[in-house]
Motif scaffolding. Structure first.
Motif, PDB file in Angstrom:
ATOM      1  N   UNK A 300      28.822   0.773  24.276  1.00 57.57           N
ATOM      2  CA  UNK A 300      30.249   1.006  24.051  1.00 57.57           C
ATOM      3  C   UNK A 300      30.561   1.233  22.578  1.00 57.57           C
ATOM      4  N   UNK A 301      29.586   1.007  21.706  1.00 57.41           N
ATOM      5  CA  UNK A 301      29.789   1.193  20.271  1.00 57.41           C
ATOM      6  C   UNK A 301      29.455   2.637  19.899  1.00 57.41           C
ATOM      7  N   UNK A 302      30.322   3.327  19.144  1.00 56.72           N
ATOM      8  CA  UNK A 302      30.065   4.742  18.836  1.00 56.72           C
ATOM      9  C   UNK A 302      28.797   4.982  18.024  1.00 56.72           C
ATOM     10  N   UNK A 303      28.391   4.014  17.193  1.00 53.61           N
ATOM     11  CA  UNK A 303      27.161   4.184  16.406  1.00 53.61           C
ATOM     12  C   UNK A 303      25.927   4.010  17.275  1.00 53.61           C
ATOM     13  N   UNK A 304      25.961   3.002  18.142  1.00 56.53           N
ATOM     14  CA  UNK A 304      24.780   2.666  18.935  1.00 56.53           C
ATOM     15  C   UNK A 304      24.682   3.445  20.246  1.00 56.53           C
ATOM     16  N   UNK A 450      19.245  -1.040   7.454  1.00 60.81           N
ATOM     17  CA  UNK A 450      20.116  -0.189   6.640  1.00 60.81           C
ATOM     18  C   UNK A 450      19.784   1.296   6.829  1.00 60.81           C
ATOM     19  N   UNK A 451      18.495   1.608   6.759  1.00 61.36           N
ATOM     20  CA  UNK A 451      18.094   2.997   6.946  1.00 61.36           C
ATOM     21  C   UNK A 451      18.329   3.450   8.387  1.00 61.36           C
ATOM     22  N   UNK A 460      29.926   4.290   7.146  1.00 60.72           N
ATOM     23  CA  UNK A 460      30.649   3.173   6.538  1.00 60.72           C
ATOM     24  C   UNK A 460      30.100   1.870   7.116  1.00 60.72           C
ATOM     25  N   UNK A 461      30.585   0.761   6.582  1.00 64.80           N
ATOM     26  CA  UNK A 461      30.151  -0.545   7.072  1.00 64.80           C
ATOM     27  C   UNK A 461      30.515  -0.686   8.550  1.00 64.80           C
TER      28      UNK A 461
END
Length: 490
Positions: A300-304, A450-451, A460-461
């Motif tokens: 549900x997270x856009x990054x993951x 981080x990478x 962004x964070x």
């Protein structure tokens, strides 16, 4: 325990995601099953649900011979929960009751036997002795069906106090005598199992990203202690085990496709260690995870979301020995994975106990914390500060001032580790994630994380609180994203 109507819906649809979460008992047949049992769905009025196999057995039901509910994956709840019941279940799974009795279990948890029993009965319908007894019955069935041991030897190897207790339990749980339970393996199955080994099928829920899991272990395999081999088309992970009864060897095959299980072979010094060895291998491969729940939250997270879609069922590997993992975490501070593995291999060759008989590339156990606490400085190819950190950690593990045993209070263990010189938040989080099977450990300062975030397109964070309680899995997704990007660049 989920409500009865939801449970019945899961049974009606034969939903394997609930296998091991609850058990279905049918009053008209006297049998209990896993939710995914292929038998005809019983009428609702004839069904009762139990939170544990031990509770169903205590109510007088015997295990279904068709779906074999005792082979279900363990409940994913016990790694998520850090309360008394969750900690107790992790310890029972590791065989603490068989080795130390209920008294020893209660002492480790810091509660009275009466309070511990009351909490387990209230939530699971069975006390610690009944839960351990159910586990012993499963171990005995495995031995009867995969070895040539006599019934008497099987009884004591499985942890029963007497042959009579063994016979009574097997009849109650399975509705068969030990002789009736025993079956001869087929010729093809027997040929695939090395002499003296026990063949197992380790069940798991949902999809399993097996390739990434075996790649992760292969990259970190310590020479002499671990290896990944390929025979024909079968890729296998092999390693030595330091068990209470002596050294053992585990071999697990990488599945092709989604089989719902991993094929495993165990060679043990003492068959009494079977339950303990199985539990540790399950923890290493994270087989009691609920991948659907993890993927649903992280997806549900856009990054993951793209990472989850690319690798459904990605696991967060645990470890077979928390002391070994803690040592390797310190060895891995501020160096590459390859450098840490090389140093661990040198220490294993110098201080690890040799196996009585080498097996392939496996020659020794990983060194004990006590042995490494006295290691020669010439063998520790690392800066002085890290040497002191390693010695301090090993001394604390050896004298028990830092406890990383299964079922330990994770917050207390983390505080004990942080109090040691040279042990910082990264090391503690890594130990929590792998040695203590914490599904919600996060490593925000890790260079790979981080990478990995950059590789995933994060500009962004990120708000990692949205990933709770599965942040350990998020870490593995980010590491996998980084590895994929580097592989494409190369």
């Amino acid at each position: 325990m989920i409500d009865a109507e939801t449970s019945y819906q899961a049974v009606s649809s034969r939903d394997a995601r609930f296998d091991g979460v609850f058990y279905t008992a049918v009053r008209t047949t006297g049998i209990y099953c896993r939710p995914s049992c292929p038998a005809t769905t019983p009428k609702r009025q004839n069904v009762h649900f139990y939170p544990s196999a031990a509770a169903a057995q205590g109510a007088g039901f015997r295990a279904c011979r068709r779906c074999r509910p005792d082979t279900s994956p363990g409940s994913p709840e016990w790694n998520v929960r850090a309360d008394l019941v969750g900690r107790a279940m992790r310890m029972i799974g590791d065989g603490v009751v068989d080795r130390e009795g209920v008294t020893g279990l209660a002492a480790r948890l810091g509660y009275s036997e009466r309070h511990l029993t009351r909490e387990l009965v209230a939530e699971l319908g069975a006390g610690p002795q009944a839960l351990a007894r159910s586990q012993r019955a499963h171990t005995a069935r495995l031995l009867l069906q995969t070895t040539e041991l006599s019934a008497t030897d099987t009884a004591f190897a499985a942890g029963f106090a007497s042959v009579r207790q063994f016979n009574d339990t097997m009849r109650q749980v399975y509705g068969l005598t030990p002789t009736e339970l025993r079956r001869k393996p087929t010729r093809s199955a027997a040929a695939a199992v090395p002499p003296g080994a026990i063949a197992l099928r380790l069940a798991h829920r949902g999809p399993l990203a097996a390739g990434q899991l075996f790649d992760f272990l292969a990259l970190r395999a310590v020479p002499g202690v671990e290896e990944v081999t390929t025979t024909g088309r079968v890729r296998s992970y092999r390693r030595t085990l330091a068990l209470p009864g002596g050294p053992g060897i585990a071999e697990v095959d990488q599945p092709r496709g989604q089989q719902g299980r991993l094929d495993c072979r165990l060679t043990l010094t003492s068959l009494r260690d079977l339950t303990c060895a199985v539990q540790r291998i399950r923890a290493l491969f994270d087989l009691d995870s609920d991948p659907d729940a993890v993927d649903r939250r992280l997806g549900a997270d856009p990054v993951l979301a793209p990472l989850v879609a690319a690798r459904p069922g990605l696991r967060s590997p645990g470890h077979v020995d928390p002391h070994e993992l803690a040592v390797r975490a310190v060895l891995g501070q501020q160096v590459t994975v390859a450098a840490a593995r090389t140093l661990a291999g040198r220490l294993a060759a110098r201080y690890g106990e040799p196996l009585p008989v080498p097996s392939g590339g496996l020659t020794r156990l990983f060194p004990t914390a006590a042995a490494l606490a006295e290691a020669d400085s010439a063998d520790l190819a690392m800066p002085g500060a890290r040497q002191r950190a390693l010695r301090g950690l090993c001394a604390a593990l050896a004298d028990g001032s830092v406890d990383l045993a299964p079922g330990v209070d994770r917050e207390q263990a983390a505080a004990s580790l942080l109090a040691l010189p040279g042990i910082g938040p990264w090391t503690v989080s890594y130990v929590r994630m792998r040695a203590l099977a914490d599904p919600d450990a996060y490593l925000p300062t890790d260079i790979g994380v981080r990478h990995g975030l950059r590789a995933a397109g994060a500009t962004a964070a990120v708000d990692d609180s949205a990933w709770r309680p599965w942040r350990s899995y998020a870490v593995h997704h980010l590491w996998a994203a980084l590895n994929s990007q580097e592989a494409k660049q190369n």
